[in-house]
Design an enzyme around this catalytic site. Sequence first.
Site, PDB file in Angstrom:
ATOM      1  N   SER A 194       0.820  -1.212   0.000  1.00  0.00           N
ATOM      2  CA  SER A 194       0.000   0.000   0.000  1.00  0.00           C
ATOM      3  C   SER A 194       0.845   1.250   0.000  1.00  0.00           C
ATOM      4  CB  SER A 194      -0.867   0.044   1.260  1.00  0.00           C
ATOM      5  OG  SER A 194      -1.623  -1.103   1.388  1.00  0.00           O
ATOM      6  N   HIS A 232      -0.970  -2.403  -7.076  1.00  0.00           N
ATOM      7  CA  HIS A 232      -1.731  -2.068  -5.873  1.00  0.00           C
ATOM      8  C   HIS A 232      -3.232  -2.190  -6.147  1.00  0.00           C
ATOM      9  CE1 HIS A 232      -2.770   1.144  -2.624  1.00  0.00           C
ATOM     10  NE2 HIS A 232      -2.959  -0.076  -2.183  1.00  0.00           N
ATOM     11  N   GLU A 257      -3.440   0.523  -9.031  1.00  0.00           N
ATOM     12  CA  GLU A 257      -2.368   1.509  -9.141  1.00  0.00           C
ATOM     13  C   GLU A 257      -1.112   0.720  -9.527  1.00  0.00           C
ATOM     14  OE1 GLU A 257      -1.901   3.412  -5.302  1.00  0.00           O
ATOM     15  OE2 GLU A 257      -1.765   5.382  -6.184  1.00  0.00           O
ATOM     16  N   ASN A 290      -2.906   6.183  -1.211  1.00  0.00           N
ATOM     17  CA  ASN A 290      -2.796   6.265   0.249  1.00  0.00           C
ATOM     18  C   ASN A 290      -2.137   7.542   0.752  1.00  0.00           C
ATOM     19  OD1 ASN A 290      -4.223   4.049   1.199  1.00  0.00           O
ATOM     20  ND2 ASN A 290      -2.628   2.704   0.421  1.00  0.00           N
TER      21      ASN A 290
HETATM   22  N1  LIG Z   1      -6.344  -4.086   3.553  1.00  0.00           N
HETATM   23  C1  LIG Z   1      -6.439  -3.260   2.522  1.00  0.00           C
HETATM   24  O1  LIG Z   1      -7.440  -2.544   2.349  1.00  0.00           O
HETATM   25  C2  LIG Z   1      -5.323  -3.192   1.516  1.00  0.00           C
HETATM   26  C3  LIG Z   1      -5.538  -2.551   0.294  1.00  0.00           C
HETATM   27  C4  LIG Z   1      -4.530  -2.537  -0.659  1.00  0.00           C
HETATM   28  C5  LIG Z   1      -3.307  -3.149  -0.370  1.00  0.00           C
HETATM   29  N2  LIG Z   1      -3.118  -3.753   0.852  1.00  0.00           N
HETATM   30  C6  LIG Z   1      -1.822  -4.400   1.106  1.00  0.00           C
HETATM   31  O2  LIG Z   1      -1.964  -5.791   0.882  1.00  0.00           O
HETATM   32  C7  LIG Z   1      -1.083  -6.507   1.751  1.00  0.00           C
HETATM   33  C8  LIG Z   1      -1.881  -7.521   2.560  1.00  0.00           C
HETATM   34  O3  LIG Z   1      -2.872  -6.844   3.308  1.00  0.00           O
HETATM   35  P1  LIG Z   1      -4.156  -7.612   3.872  1.00  0.00           P
HETATM   36  O4  LIG Z   1      -5.120  -6.559   4.263  1.00  0.00           O
HETATM   37  O5  LIG Z   1      -4.570  -8.693   2.944  1.00  0.00           O
HETATM   38  O6  LIG Z   1      -3.540  -8.269   5.210  1.00  0.00           O
HETATM   39  P2  LIG Z   1      -4.028  -9.580   5.990  1.00  0.00           P
HETATM   40  O7  LIG Z   1      -3.490  -9.422   7.377  1.00  0.00           O
HETATM   41  O8  LIG Z   1      -5.475  -9.834   5.780  1.00  0.00           O
HETATM   42  O9  LIG Z   1      -3.245 -10.773   5.245  1.00  0.00           O
HETATM   43  C9  LIG Z   1      -1.856 -10.892   5.230  1.00  0.00           C
HETATM   44  C10 LIG Z   1      -1.526 -12.353   4.942  1.00  0.00           C
HETATM   45  O10 LIG Z   1      -0.110 -12.455   4.725  1.00  0.00           O
HETATM   46  C11 LIG Z   1       0.329 -13.652   5.337  1.00  0.00           C
HETATM   47  N3  LIG Z   1       1.773 -13.607   5.529  1.00  0.00           N
HETATM   48  C12 LIG Z   1       2.476 -12.950   6.479  1.00  0.00           C
HETATM   49  N4  LIG Z   1       3.804 -13.178   6.328  1.00  0.00           N
HETATM   50  C13 LIG Z   1       3.928 -13.991   5.237  1.00  0.00           C
HETATM   51  C14 LIG Z   1       5.031 -14.603   4.586  1.00  0.00           C
HETATM   52  N5  LIG Z   1       6.272 -14.411   5.021  1.00  0.00           N
HETATM   53  N6  LIG Z   1       4.787 -15.385   3.514  1.00  0.00           N
HETATM   54  C15 LIG Z   1       3.542 -15.590   3.067  1.00  0.00           C
HETATM   55  N7  LIG Z   1       2.452 -15.053   3.661  1.00  0.00           N
HETATM   56  C16 LIG Z   1       2.643 -14.254   4.727  1.00  0.00           C
HETATM   57  C17 LIG Z   1      -0.487 -13.723   6.613  1.00  0.00           C
HETATM   58  O11 LIG Z   1      -0.477 -15.044   7.163  1.00  0.00           O
HETATM   59  C18 LIG Z   1      -1.862 -13.290   6.115  1.00  0.00           C
HETATM   60  O12 LIG Z   1      -2.620 -14.386   5.638  1.00  0.00           O
HETATM   61  C19 LIG Z   1      -0.355  -5.447   2.581  1.00  0.00           C
HETATM   62  O13 LIG Z   1       0.854  -5.113   1.968  1.00  0.00           O
HETATM   63  C20 LIG Z   1      -1.324  -4.276   2.534  1.00  0.00           C
HETATM   64  O14 LIG Z   1      -0.699  -3.042   2.741  1.00  0.00           O
HETATM   65  C21 LIG Z   1      -4.105  -3.809   1.779  1.00  0.00           C
END
Ligand SMILES: NC(=O)c1ccc[n+]([C@@H]2O[C@H](COP(=O)([O-])OP(=O)(O)OC[C@H]3O[C@@H](n4cnc5c(N)ncnc54)[C@H](O)[C@@H]3O)[C@@H](O)[C@H]2O)c1
Length: 285
Positions: free
Chosen positions: A119, A140, A152, A190
């Site tokens: 993000s 993104h 993005e 963001n």
């Molecule tokens: N939540 C949002 O609205 C949003 C929007 C756009 C981008 N993002 C980005 O997407 C990414 C994930 O966010 P999310 O909301 O899905 O988080 P989340 O906490 O729902 O999921 C993260 C997942 O990553 C896994 N994980 C952690 N370490 C790992 C590793 N070493 N290898 C493999 N898997 C691993 C965790 O077990 C978990 O299942 C982040 O970088 C976040 O910034 C989030």
Amino acid sequence: MRNDTIMVIGTGQMGAGIAQVCAQAGYNVYLNDVSAEQIQKGMKRISGQLMRQAEKGKMSQQDVKEIYQRLSPAPHLEDAREAFLIVEAAVENMDVKKEIFKRLDGITEDLAILASNTSSLSITELASVTNKPEHVIGMHFMNPVPVMQLIEVIKGLETSEETYQTVVAVAKKLNKVPIEVHDFPGFISNRILMPMINEAVFALYEGVADKESIDSIMKLGMNHPMGPLALADLIGLDTCLFIMETLHQGFGDDKYRPCPLLKQYVNAGRLGKKSGRGFYTYGNN
Ligand SMILES: NC(=O)c1ccc[n+]([C@@H]2O[C@H](COP(=O)([O-])OP(=O)(O)OC[C@H]3O[C@@H](n4cnc5c(N)ncnc54)[C@H](O)[C@@H]3O)[C@@H](O)[C@H]2O)c1
């Protein structure tokens, strides 16, 4: 390496959504996470989503079956070898992401594209731990992935035009609209959204209004589809805090200082919808 195969790393709310839209577009998708249990959680999340689509009449049971069959659990990162595109969607933490990219660099073929769904973190810095920075790019997606149109697309300092064009073509195949941005903290989405959410948390912290009023003002007055505090809960308060810290550090400007209340909630484990409680309380968790 196969041109019809994508690996998604991290099958949380974003990774599951990304895997779903890739499978819907006809790609074979490998799902990787820290444990088989986490992968199963992701698969379950996707099947639930697909079933809901079928119940609403947006796809047939046969479609659901075919899409689901294109998903395969991949507990070993080595399976990335078969994918032409790897989309990393693990937690928003530079050390975790660097470790993943370093390992992927050793596993994948030279032509494979390593994309991050980060993000806010620097694509250039992530690329620096690999020997193929021209193949590293930001992809993104927005939350919820199956619904939101935008991707993005972030070019790091060394990202090649070929890598960019391949990702644009994939984005279009996913029925999304790719928009190019350069690699600065928070990119565009963001850099603008998070300070607004952080300001809403400050307003709550300072007692200017209660949470429902803050959210209603932004919905009714600004025509936002949801209020900033409800949106923070949907995104995840830990993710919001990570992004504010990245903006704060990256620009060295105190206008991005995360609100102490946001930190306190994260420290308490109140991460929003995914943990059952953030600014609001949620069932089924
Ligand atoms: N939540 C949002 O609205 C949003 C929007 C756009 C981008 N993002 C980005 O997407 C990414 C994930 O966010 P999310 O909301 O899905 O988080 P989340 O906490 O729902 O999921 C993260 C997942 O990553 C896994 N994980 C952690 N370490 C790992 C590793 N070493 N290898 C493999 N898997 C691993 C965790 O077990 C978990 O299942 C982040 O970088 C976040 O910034 C989030």
